[in-house]
Design an enzyme around this catalytic site. Structure first.
Site, PDB file in Angstrom:
ATOM      1  N   ASP A   1       9.152   7.634  13.227  1.00 45.87           N
ATOM      2  CA  ASP A   1       7.779   7.384  12.789  1.00 45.87           C
ATOM      3  C   ASP A   1       6.833   7.379  13.986  1.00 45.87           C
ATOM      4  O   ASP A   1       6.976   6.561  14.891  1.00 45.87           O
ATOM      5  CB  ASP A   1       7.768   6.003  12.094  1.00 45.87           C
ATOM      6  CG  ASP A   1       6.450   5.674  11.437  1.00 45.87           C
ATOM      7  OD1 ASP A   1       5.565   6.545  11.402  1.00 45.87           O
ATOM      8  OD2 ASP A   1       6.334   4.532  10.938  1.00 45.87           O
TER       9      ASP A   1
ATOM     10  N   SER B   1       2.546   9.425   5.928  1.00 44.70           N
ATOM     11  CA  SER B   1       2.287   7.986   6.030  1.00 44.70           C
ATOM     12  C   SER B   1       0.866   7.690   5.564  1.00 44.70           C
ATOM     13  O   SER B   1      -0.058   8.491   5.749  1.00 44.70           O
ATOM     14  CB  SER B   1       2.495   7.490   7.458  1.00 44.70           C
ATOM     15  OG  SER B   1       1.497   7.994   8.302  1.00 44.70           O
TER      16      SER B   1
ATOM     17  N   HIS C   1       6.439   0.032   5.248  1.00 44.36           N
ATOM     18  CA  HIS C   1       6.754  -0.242   6.655  1.00 44.36           C
ATOM     19  C   HIS C   1       5.958  -1.485   7.030  1.00 44.36           C
ATOM     20  O   HIS C   1       4.746  -1.433   7.211  1.00 44.36           O
ATOM     21  CB  HIS C   1       6.336   0.974   7.490  1.00 44.36           C
ATOM     22  CG  HIS C   1       6.504   0.783   8.959  1.00 44.36           C
ATOM     23  ND1 HIS C   1       5.952   1.629   9.886  1.00 44.36           N
ATOM     24  CD2 HIS C   1       7.159  -0.161   9.678  1.00 44.36           C
ATOM     25  CE1 HIS C   1       6.257   1.219  11.111  1.00 44.36           C
ATOM     26  NE2 HIS C   1       6.981   0.126  11.009  1.00 44.36           N
TER      27      HIS C   1
ATOM     28  N   ASP D   1       2.047   2.024   5.302  1.00 49.65           N
ATOM     29  CA  ASP D   1       2.035   1.129   6.458  1.00 49.65           C
ATOM     30  C   ASP D   1       1.281  -0.150   6.122  1.00 49.65           C
ATOM     31  O   ASP D   1       0.140  -0.093   5.634  1.00 49.65           O
ATOM     32  CB  ASP D   1       1.339   1.830   7.638  1.00 49.65           C
ATOM     33  CG  ASP D   1       2.194   2.932   8.232  1.00 49.65           C
ATOM     34  OD1 ASP D   1       3.370   2.662   8.549  1.00 49.65           O
ATOM     35  OD2 ASP D   1       1.697   4.064   8.365  1.00 49.65           O
TER      36      ASP D   1
ATOM     37  N   SER E   1      -1.294  11.362  11.269  1.00 55.36           N
ATOM     38  CA  SER E   1      -2.510  12.076  11.673  1.00 55.36           C
ATOM     39  C   SER E   1      -2.360  13.592  11.642  1.00 55.36           C
ATOM     40  O   SER E   1      -3.326  14.301  11.348  1.00 55.36           O
ATOM     41  CB  SER E   1      -2.984  11.612  13.048  1.00 55.36           C
ATOM     42  OG  SER E   1      -1.929  11.626  13.965  1.00 55.36           O
TER      43      SER E   1
HETATM   44  C1  DX5 Z   1       2.138   3.657  13.130  1.00 54.96           C
HETATM   45  C2  DX5 Z   1       2.575   3.778  11.690  1.00 54.96           C
HETATM   46  C3  DX5 Z   1       2.908   5.193  11.387  1.00 54.96           C
HETATM   47  C4  DX5 Z   1       1.666   6.063  11.422  1.00 54.96           C
HETATM   48  C5  DX5 Z   1       2.055   7.442  11.803  1.00 54.96           C
HETATM   49  O1  DX5 Z   1       1.875   2.388  13.405  1.00 54.96           O
HETATM   50  O2  DX5 Z   1       3.721   3.012  11.425  1.00 54.96           O
HETATM   51  O3  DX5 Z   1       3.569   5.312  10.139  1.00 54.96           O
HETATM   52  O4  DX5 Z   1       1.023   6.036  10.187  1.00 54.96           O
HETATM   53  O5  DX5 Z   1       0.904   8.117  12.165  1.00 54.96           O
HETATM   54  P1  DX5 Z   1       0.893   9.269  13.277  1.00 54.96           P
HETATM   55  O6  DX5 Z   1       1.720  10.402  12.725  1.00 54.96           O
HETATM   56  O7  DX5 Z   1      -0.564   9.615  13.404  1.00 54.96           O
HETATM   57  O8  DX5 Z   1       1.479   8.697  14.527  1.00 54.96           O
HETATM   58 ZN    ZN Z   2       4.877   3.550   9.614  1.00 61.74          ZN
END
Ligand code: DX5
Ligand code: ZN
Length: 212
Positions: free
Chosen positions: A168, A7, A63, A33, A191
């Site tokens: 996600d 992401s 997203h 995102d 992350s």
């Molecule tokens: C959260 C986003 C995710 C995020 C995931 O609001 O929609 O796509 O980038 O990040 P991690 O893996 O750190 O939760």
């Molecule tokens: Zn996302």
């Protein structure tokens, strides 16, 4: 086989380009995102203009963590994205949003926040390509994984075994196998990948974790 997708949640075009270039040799698709500061307390790049100015071989899905997605879809009609995911909690006009994405000829995903029950989307399932389960509160990298969503995913998979499931948030080596076990097909990871010193290795490890 399950797919791992990185992401990209960024505030500038420069960061977007850096992250796209970093994962381009390693994966086929990126998850971008988009946050509007209204639906979630964070603001990212707007998206269409930045993506249009970047050349990449990656497939791109967006997203939309935005309020009233029906006001946004039109801006994506010329953008190089093949899948649009919006939140059921963000609109009173779900049928209209589905119709707009269909008319734009993109795949459709509906996202549900951790506390949102499956019943909120039952009537739309036949009209969409993916269900997108949030396992963290949306808006940021590094949210806390909400364990109870695992049961929601298992239940959904039991009732709709053929509907593809994207998950996600909080995907790492510990949660990834549990999510696949629950029925997930695609895992989005932020992350865990970006905080590692070796993103190639991190993606490889996630792939291994979902194979075994
Ligand atoms: C959260 C986003 C995710 C995020 C995931 O609001 O929609 O796509 O980038 O990040 P991690 O893996 O750190 O939760
Ligand atoms: Zn996302």
């Amino acid at each position: 086989m399950a797919e791992i997708i990185p992401s990209i949640l960024v505030k500038t075009k420069k960061e977007l380009l850096e992250k796209i270039l970093a994962v381009e040799p390693l994966v086929e698709r990126a998850h971008i995102d988009i946050a509007d500061g209204i639906f979630v307390p964070n603001v990212t790049i707007g998206g269409p203009a930045e993506l249009q100015s970047i050349e990449t071989s990656l497939k791109v899905e967006i997203h939309l963590m935005v309020s009233k997605p029906e006001n946004h879809i039109i801006h994506w009609s010329d953008a190089p994205v093949d899948r649009i995911i919006f939140h059921i909690e963000a609109t009173q006009n779900t049928n209209k949003v589905i119709e707009m994405i269909k008319e734009a000829d993109r795949e459709i995903g509906i996202a549900l926040n951790p506390e949102t029950p499956i019943s909120r989307i039952s009537q739309y399932i036949d009209h969409i390509d993916f269900v997108h389960f949030m396992t963290v509160e949306p808006g940021f990298y590094g949210g806390k994984f909400v364990d109870s969503v695992l049961d929601k995913i298992s239940d959904f998979h039991y009732f709709y075994p053929d509907k593809p499931i994207i998950v996600d948030g909080g995907v790492d080596l510990e949660t990834a196998p549990k999510l696949i076990q629950a029925g997930a097909d695609i895992l989005i990871s932020g992350s865990y990948i970006w905080n590692s010193n070796d993103i190639e290795r991190a993606i490889e490890q996630l792939n291994q974790a979902v194979e075994s």
